[in-house]
Enzyme design. Structure first.
Site, PDB file in Angstrom:
ATOM      1  N   HIS A 157     105.215  68.473  47.202  1.00  0.00           N
ATOM      2  CA  HIS A 157     104.943  68.343  45.763  1.00  0.00           C
ATOM      3  C   HIS A 157     106.033  69.063  44.963  1.00  0.00           C
ATOM      4  O   HIS A 157     106.530  68.544  43.977  1.00  0.00           O
ATOM      5  CB  HIS A 157     103.599  68.992  45.399  1.00  0.00           C
ATOM      6  CG  HIS A 157     102.394  68.311  45.966  1.00  0.00           C
ATOM      7  ND1 HIS A 157     101.407  68.992  46.647  1.00  0.00           N
ATOM      8  CD2 HIS A 157     101.997  67.010  45.938  1.00  0.00           C
ATOM      9  CE1 HIS A 157     100.465  68.144  47.004  1.00  0.00           C
ATOM     10  NE2 HIS A 157     100.794  66.940  46.609  1.00  0.00           N
TER      11      HIS A 157
ATOM     12  N   LYS B 259      85.811  63.608  46.090  1.00  0.00           N
ATOM     13  CA  LYS B 259      85.965  64.398  47.309  1.00  0.00           C
ATOM     14  C   LYS B 259      85.662  65.890  47.102  1.00  0.00           C
ATOM     15  O   LYS B 259      85.834  66.421  46.016  1.00  0.00           O
ATOM     16  CB  LYS B 259      87.354  64.196  47.920  1.00  0.00           C
ATOM     17  CG  LYS B 259      88.476  64.032  46.946  1.00  0.00           C
ATOM     18  CD  LYS B 259      89.730  63.563  47.666  1.00  0.00           C
ATOM     19  CE  LYS B 259      90.846  63.269  46.663  1.00  0.00           C
ATOM     20  NZ  LYS B 259      92.052  62.777  47.241  1.00  0.00           N
TER      21      LYS B 259
ATOM     22  N   ARG C 170     106.174  58.943  50.176  1.00  0.00           N
ATOM     23  CA  ARG C 170     106.717  59.609  51.360  1.00  0.00           C
ATOM     24  C   ARG C 170     107.181  58.599  52.407  1.00  0.00           C
ATOM     25  O   ARG C 170     108.200  58.762  53.056  1.00  0.00           O
ATOM     26  CB  ARG C 170     105.674  60.529  51.992  1.00  0.00           C
ATOM     27  CG  ARG C 170     105.397  61.772  51.204  1.00  0.00           C
ATOM     28  CD  ARG C 170     104.125  62.404  51.634  1.00  0.00           C
ATOM     29  NE  ARG C 170     103.006  61.493  51.439  1.00  0.00           N
ATOM     30  CZ  ARG C 170     101.725  61.824  51.544  1.00  0.00           C
ATOM     31  NH1 ARG C 170     101.403  63.031  51.891  1.00  0.00           N
ATOM     32  NH2 ARG C 170     100.781  60.950  51.324  1.00  0.00           N
TER      33      ARG C 170
ATOM     34  N   SER D 247      98.626  67.451  51.740  1.00  0.00           N
ATOM     35  CA  SER D 247      97.678  68.549  51.520  1.00  0.00           C
ATOM     36  C   SER D 247      96.591  68.507  52.590  1.00  0.00           C
ATOM     37  O   SER D 247      96.127  69.544  53.060  1.00  0.00           O
ATOM     38  CB  SER D 247      97.034  68.435  50.133  1.00  0.00           C
ATOM     39  OG  SER D 247      98.001  68.595  49.138  1.00  0.00           O
TER      40      SER D 247
HETATM   41  O1  PNS Z   1      96.638  63.437  45.022  1.00  0.00           O
HETATM   42  P1  PNS Z   1      95.769  62.207  44.949  1.00  0.00           P
HETATM   43  O2  PNS Z   1      94.329  62.569  45.196  1.00  0.00           O
HETATM   44  O3  PNS Z   1      96.260  61.111  45.862  1.00  0.00           O
HETATM   45  O4  PNS Z   1      95.884  61.648  43.439  1.00  0.00           O
HETATM   46  C1  PNS Z   1      95.196  60.495  43.036  1.00  0.00           C
HETATM   47  C2  PNS Z   1      95.245  60.313  41.512  1.00  0.00           C
HETATM   48  C3  PNS Z   1      94.758  61.567  40.813  1.00  0.00           C
HETATM   49  C4  PNS Z   1      96.660  60.028  41.090  1.00  0.00           C
HETATM   50  C5  PNS Z   1      94.353  59.103  41.175  1.00  0.00           C
HETATM   51  O5  PNS Z   1      93.129  59.229  41.836  1.00  0.00           O
HETATM   52  C6  PNS Z   1      94.086  58.934  39.684  1.00  0.00           C
HETATM   53  O6  PNS Z   1      94.959  58.622  38.913  1.00  0.00           O
HETATM   54  N1  PNS Z   1      92.818  59.148  39.285  1.00  0.00           N
HETATM   55  C7  PNS Z   1      92.389  59.104  37.897  1.00  0.00           C
HETATM   56  C8  PNS Z   1      91.366  57.990  37.663  1.00  0.00           C
HETATM   57  C9  PNS Z   1      92.068  56.684  37.371  1.00  0.00           C
HETATM   58  O7  PNS Z   1      92.809  56.558  36.409  1.00  0.00           O
HETATM   59  N2  PNS Z   1      91.803  55.701  38.235  1.00  0.00           N
HETATM   60  C10 PNS Z   1      92.406  54.401  38.159  1.00  0.00           C
HETATM   61  C11 PNS Z   1      93.768  54.399  38.824  1.00  0.00           C
HETATM   62  S1  PNS Z   1      94.362  52.784  38.937  1.00  0.00           S
END
Ligand code: PNS
Length: 160
Positions: free
Chosen positions: A19, A43, A92, A130
């Site tokens: 990150h 989660k 990645r 993570s």
């Molecule tokens: O580190 P992560 O858990 O892979 O991040 C995922 C994240 C936070 C980028 C994604 O879950 C997100 O944008 N969530 C916000 C809700 C949202 O906008 N959902 C629609 C996405 S198309």
């Protein structure tokens, strides 16, 4: 919505050197890079949002144009609220691409003015996540080179 303001969203449970590599690259590209921690994800996290934000603030304090924030709900709504025109997304490996592409296209559907920029972290972080870091910490192996020292200490304290 300005393309000089980017949001790097994620769970950051916890922040890893992968990150940080991406934040360092993004910090050079944008006037303001907002690292946005998602609150209320389904989660069960290891670290609370407060702990994650605190660690992120500490390990990014050398970059003036990096801000740590928390968001809830739709990412596009948060981007509009912050006036950000770019979502920064780390890829990645090819395996990341399919899911990230799906999210990027859905975000575009929801907010056509928002661009997603895919960025590659350093090759040495291509296997890092993570989830694996949490698992390694729980099983007692060394986290050297995977997370900042502060995060390693917090992980050790958390799992002991
Ligand atoms: O580190 P992560 O858990 O892979 O991040 C995922 C994240 C936070 C980028 C994604 O879950 C997100 O944008 N969530 C916000 C809700 C949202 O906008 N959902 C629609 C996405 S198309």
């Amino acid at each position: 919505m300005k393309t000089s303001i980017a949001i790097y969203p994620g769970s950051f449970d916890p922040v890893t050197n992968g990150h940080l590599d991406l934040i360092e690259r993004g910090e050079k590209m944008f006037d303001l890079l907002i690292v946005a921690v998602l609150q209320n994800a389904d989660k069960e996290p290891l670290f609370s949002v407060t702990e994650r934000v605190e660690m992120l603030r500490e390990v990014t304090k050398q970059w003036q144009s990096v801000e740590i924030d928390v968001f809830d709900g739709l990412l596009v709504d948060y981007a509009r609220k912050r006036g950000a025109g770019v979502i920064l997304c780390g890829i990645r490996a090819v395996s990341d691409y399919e899911y990230e592409l799906q999210m990027a296209l859905m975000n575009r559907k929801l907010e056509p003015r928002l661009e997603t920029v895919f960025m590659l972290p350093g090759l040495s972080y291509s296997y890092l996540s993570s989830k694996l870091v949490r698992e390694i910490a729980q099983l007692g192996a060394s986290l050297k080179g995977l997370v900042p020292e502060l995060v390693e200490q917090r992980l050790r304290a958390k799992v002991s």
